[in-house]
Design a protein around this motif. Structure first.
Motif, PDB file in Angstrom:
ATOM      1  N   UNK A  69     -19.274  12.613 -10.784  1.00 56.99           N
ATOM      2  CA  UNK A  69     -20.603  12.674 -11.406  1.00 56.99           C
ATOM      3  C   UNK A  69     -20.476  12.308 -12.885  1.00 56.99           C
ATOM      4  N   UNK A  70     -21.377  11.458 -13.337  1.00 58.80           N
ATOM      5  CA  UNK A  70     -21.363  11.019 -14.729  1.00 58.80           C
ATOM      6  C   UNK A  70     -20.765   9.640 -14.922  1.00 58.80           C
ATOM      7  N   UNK A  71     -20.128   9.102 -13.870  1.00 60.43           N
ATOM      8  CA  UNK A  71     -19.564   7.758 -13.951  1.00 60.43           C
ATOM      9  C   UNK A  71     -20.707   6.754 -14.076  1.00 60.43           C
ATOM     10  N   UNK A  72     -20.597   5.803 -14.998  1.00 57.53           N
ATOM     11  CA  UNK A  72     -21.697   4.840 -15.158  1.00 57.53           C
ATOM     12  C   UNK A  72     -21.786   3.853 -13.993  1.00 57.53           C
ATOM     13  N   UNK A  73     -23.003   3.360 -13.752  1.00 57.72           N
ATOM     14  CA  UNK A  73     -23.191   2.297 -12.773  1.00 57.72           C
ATOM     15  C   UNK A  73     -22.573   1.025 -13.336  1.00 57.72           C
ATOM     16  N   UNK A  74     -21.881   0.301 -12.474  1.00 55.59           N
ATOM     17  CA  UNK A  74     -21.351  -1.014 -12.840  1.00 55.59           C
ATOM     18  C   UNK A  74     -21.465  -1.902 -11.614  1.00 55.59           C
ATOM     19  N   UNK A  75     -22.189  -2.997 -11.729  1.00 56.84           N
ATOM     20  CA  UNK A  75     -22.344  -3.909 -10.601  1.00 56.84           C
ATOM     21  C   UNK A  75     -20.972  -4.388 -10.160  1.00 56.84           C
ATOM     22  N   UNK A  79     -14.166   1.576  -9.187  1.00 58.08           N
ATOM     23  CA  UNK A  79     -13.195   2.503  -9.774  1.00 58.08           C
ATOM     24  C   UNK A  79     -13.948   3.526 -10.625  1.00 58.08           C
ATOM     25  N   UNK A  80     -13.285   4.617 -11.004  1.00 55.17           N
ATOM     26  CA  UNK A  80     -13.940   5.621 -11.855  1.00 55.17           C
ATOM     27  C   UNK A  80     -14.369   5.093 -13.230  1.00 55.17           C
ATOM     28  N   UNK A  81     -13.997   3.854 -13.576  1.00 54.56           N
ATOM     29  CA  UNK A  81     -14.503   3.255 -14.812  1.00 54.56           C
ATOM     30  C   UNK A  81     -15.968   2.855 -14.635  1.00 54.56           C
ATOM     31  N   UNK A  82     -16.403   2.657 -13.394  1.00 54.11           N
ATOM     32  CA  UNK A  82     -17.780   2.277 -13.091  1.00 54.11           C
ATOM     33  C   UNK A  82     -17.903   1.921 -11.624  1.00 54.11           C
ATOM     34  N   UNK A  83     -19.021   2.346 -11.005  1.00 54.21           N
ATOM     35  CA  UNK A  83     -19.252   2.103  -9.575  1.00 54.21           C
ATOM     36  C   UNK A  83     -20.614   1.475  -9.343  1.00 54.21           C
ATOM     37  N   UNK A  84     -20.694   0.616  -8.315  1.00 53.77           N
ATOM     38  CA  UNK A  84     -21.992   0.329  -7.721  1.00 53.77           C
ATOM     39  C   UNK A  84     -22.065   1.260  -6.511  1.00 53.77           C
ATOM     40  N   UNK A  85     -23.159   1.225  -5.777  1.00 54.37           N
ATOM     41  CA  UNK A  85     -23.348   2.218  -4.714  1.00 54.37           C
ATOM     42  C   UNK A  85     -22.267   2.159  -3.637  1.00 54.37           C
ATOM     43  N   UNK A  86     -21.971   0.964  -3.125  1.00 51.58           N
ATOM     44  CA  UNK A  86     -20.989   0.865  -2.039  1.00 51.58           C
ATOM     45  C   UNK A  86     -19.555   0.955  -2.552  1.00 51.58           C
ATOM     46  N   UNK A 151     -23.762   7.939 -11.909  1.00 48.21           N
ATOM     47  CA  UNK A 151     -23.553   8.547 -10.598  1.00 48.21           C
ATOM     48  C   UNK A 151     -23.946  10.020 -10.736  1.00 48.21           C
ATOM     49  N   UNK A 152     -24.747  10.512  -9.783  1.00 47.07           N
ATOM     50  CA  UNK A 152     -25.232  11.888  -9.907  1.00 47.07           C
ATOM     51  C   UNK A 152     -25.602  12.453  -8.544  1.00 47.07           C
ATOM     52  N   UNK A 153     -25.815  13.760  -8.514  1.00 43.82           N
ATOM     53  CA  UNK A 153     -26.350  14.472  -7.349  1.00 43.82           C
ATOM     54  C   UNK A 153     -27.849  14.542  -7.563  1.00 43.82           C
TER      55      UNK A 153
END
Length: 167
Positions: A69-75, A79-86, A151-153
């Motif tokens: 939680x708190x990881x930024x969105x990244x297209x 990785x934990x540096x940034x995620x897209x949904x999948x 990324x969040x709940x």
């Protein structure tokens, strides 16, 4: 005479300052006691399980998701540096030894459809899926939503096309 007047003036000034401090403290205490306005209620989520507090993650898929939680969105991020949904869902499941395809649509095809989602199931939007999250229980899910968000709940929102189970 001025020497005798000076201590008297000093005592008078000290009394005035003390009186002001007491008055200030009184006002400060009154302000602190004022109740804060209630936060506005969030709109109800329609046609989804009732949102409520999700169970506390203790490990596994939900524990890993909660830790991100708190990881930024990244297209295209996976990785934990940034995620897209999948990228988020494939990363979490890989951490528990389950290899998922990379895209939301491919994960939708890979998962077994279920109508009674359980914590740890996948939540799909669209067919083929254009968005995916991890169901946390009680109408809540973890997801990496879109650019500018983290990324969040959050409550499962309208538009769910289905749920899927893997593993």
């Amino acid at each position: 005479q001025q020497e005798q007047a000076a201590p008297a003036q000093q005592e008078q000034v000290t009394e005035q300052v003390s009186a002001r401090e007491e008055t200030s403290a009184s006002r400060t205490n009154e302000r602190a006691a004022t109740p804060e306005p209630a936060a506005p209620a969030e709109p109800a989520v329609q046609s989804q399980p009732e949102p409520a507090a999700a169970p506390a993650p203790t490990g596994g898929v939900l524990g890993i998701a909660a830790g991100l939680v708190g990881t930024p969105y990244q297209w295209g991020g996976n990785t934990p540096a940034g995620f897209d949904c999948s990228g988020f869902t494939s990363y979490v499941f890989a951490a528990v030894g389950i290899s998922l395809p990379r895209t939301a649509a491919a994960q939708q095809s890979f998962a077994t459809p279920v109508s009674d989602p359980q914590p740890g199931d996948l939540v799909f939007y669209g067919y083929p899926a254009y968005h995916i999250g991890i169901y946390a229980g009680n109408g809540m899910m973890y997801d990496s939503p879109r650019p500018g968000k983290i990324l969040d709940l959050r409550p499962v929102f309208d538009g769910v096309s289905g749920y899927g189970r893997v593993g």
